[in-house]
Design a protein around this motif. Structure first.
Motif, short mmCIF file in Angstrom:
data_model
loop_
_atom_site.label_atom_id
_atom_site.label_comp_id
_atom_site.label_asym_id
_atom_site.label_seq_id
_atom_site.Cartn_x
_atom_site.Cartn_y
_atom_site.Cartn_z
N PRO A 119 154.38 23.96 -37.59
CA PRO A 119 154.13 25.38 -37.28
C PRO A 119 154.08 25.70 -35.78
O PRO A 119 154.12 26.88 -35.42
CB PRO A 119 152.77 25.64 -37.94
N VAL A 120 154.02 24.67 -34.92
CA VAL A 120 154.02 24.96 -33.49
C VAL A 120 155.32 25.65 -33.07
O VAL A 120 155.36 26.34 -32.04
CB VAL A 120 153.81 23.66 -32.67
N LEU A 121 156.38 25.49 -33.88
CA LEU A 121 157.64 26.18 -33.55
C LEU A 121 157.46 27.70 -33.60
O LEU A 121 158.13 28.42 -32.85
CB LEU A 121 158.74 25.75 -34.51
N THR A 122 156.57 28.17 -34.46
CA THR A 122 156.26 29.60 -34.48
C THR A 122 155.67 30.04 -33.15
O THR A 122 156.04 31.09 -32.59
CB THR A 122 155.28 29.92 -35.62
N THR A 123 154.78 29.22 -32.62
CA THR A 123 154.19 29.51 -31.31
C THR A 123 155.25 29.52 -30.22
O THR A 123 155.25 30.37 -29.32
CB THR A 123 153.10 28.48 -30.98
N CYS A 124 156.18 28.57 -30.32
CA CYS A 124 157.25 28.50 -29.31
C CYS A 124 158.09 29.78 -29.33
O CYS A 124 158.49 30.30 -28.27
CB CYS A 124 158.13 27.28 -29.57
N VAL A 125 158.36 30.31 -30.52
CA VAL A 125 159.13 31.55 -30.62
C VAL A 125 158.33 32.72 -30.05
O VAL A 125 158.84 33.53 -29.26
CB VAL A 125 159.53 31.81 -32.08
N GLN A 126 157.05 32.78 -30.43
CA GLN A 126 156.21 33.89 -29.98
C GLN A 126 156.03 33.89 -28.46
O GLN A 126 156.00 34.96 -27.83
CB GLN A 126 154.84 33.81 -30.67
N GLN A 127 155.94 32.70 -27.87
CA GLN A 127 155.66 32.59 -26.44
C GLN A 127 156.91 32.32 -25.61
O GLN A 127 156.80 32.05 -24.41
CB GLN A 127 154.64 31.46 -26.21
N ASP A 128 158.08 32.38 -26.24
CA ASP A 128 159.35 32.17 -25.55
C ASP A 128 159.35 30.82 -24.84
O ASP A 128 159.52 30.72 -23.61
CB ASP A 128 159.61 33.30 -24.55
N LEU A 129 159.16 29.78 -25.65
CA LEU A 129 159.14 28.40 -25.13
C LEU A 129 160.28 27.62 -25.78
O LEU A 129 160.08 26.94 -26.78
CB LEU A 129 157.79 27.73 -25.44
N PRO A 130 161.48 27.71 -25.23
CA PRO A 130 162.61 27.00 -25.85
C PRO A 130 162.50 25.49 -25.63
O PRO A 130 162.50 25.01 -24.49
CB PRO A 130 163.83 27.58 -25.12
#
Length: 244
Positions: A45-56
């Motif tokens: 689920p950390v990938l959701t955070t990456c999308v929300q925070q623009d962390l490619p």
């Protein structure tokens, strides 16, 4: 480039969250995470955070067919397994396993042989990752073949065989005798012996194991596997052998 690892902590599922954190600290760098499929699943689920925070970040997931850290740690694991049954031999159509106990020397679990535990034990007994110990292992192995349709994998020690190797005098190889001599274990079975012997002394004749109250049966069963584990390790040390 720079390699970031968890060091000696060995936390499972560490990689993807660590990659996200590294991208926060170094937004201008390309961050690539290498993870096993089991570990990645734990924190995906950390990938959701990456999308929300623009962390490619780039995540390379390896299908290594298991939880690698658990598998590696289990390579040195050894358990003693002990059955209590209604007959000495499993050939009679009414022959049944009544209870089972498993011990790793620190924790011992005894349980009635029914329900979901049967399929769980089938998997454990077939696992090549865990070494198995028994007293007269052909007994447990024969019952597994007859009632589970499997052969036990990775037998590591038979305390009865080892007792004969160390001292070939008759009638000294039993768990009760060996545990008294090697560990000072007092009698824990005489009050049940009449229930556990076949009525007519034959291997296909039933005993009275099911008449024993469950707490007493499970206590007896658990002591058997715990003592087998301890006896095996003492015997291995005496013989200069390894259980791994």
């Amino acid at each position: 480039g720079q390699l970031i690892v968890p060091g000696g902590i060995g936390g499972m599922g560490w990689g993807a969250p660590a990659a996200a954190a590294a991208k926060l600290v170094h937004p201008g760098k390309r961050i690539t995470c290498l993870a096993g499929d089991g570990g990645f699943m734990m924190t995906m689920p950390v990938l959701t955070t990456c999308v929300q925070q623009d962390l490619p970040i780039v995540v390379v997931v390896a299908n290594n067919r298991g939880l690698g850290m658990v598998r590696d740690n289990l390579k040195a694991a050894r358990i003693a397994v002990d059955f209590e049954t209604t007959h000495l031999k499993p050939d009679h159509p009414r022959a049944e396993i009544v209870s089972c106990s498993v011990s790793d020397g620190l924790m011992t679990i005894a349980f009635p042989w029914r329900g979901e535990v049967v399929s769980a034990m089938r998997g454990l007994l077939r696992s090549p990752a865990v070494g198995k110990i028994a007293a007269n292992l052909k007994f447990e192995d024969r019952w597994c073949r007859a009632k589970l349709g499997i052969g036990v994998r990775n037998w590591r020690w038979d305390t009865v065989v080892a007792a004969h190797v160390l001292d070939n005098r008759p009638e000294i190889a039993s768990v009760k005798f060996q545990s008294y001599v090697l560990l000072g274990q007092p009698d824990y079975s005489s009050h049940l012996s009449g229930y556990l012997k076949s009525r007519n002394g034959g291997g296909n004749e039933p005993n009275r194991a099911r008449e024993i109250d469950l707490p007493s049966l499970l206590l007896y069963n658990s002591l058997d596997s715990l003592l087998e584990w301890k006896i095996a390790h003492i015997q291995a040390e005496q013989m200069g052998a390894s259980l791994t």
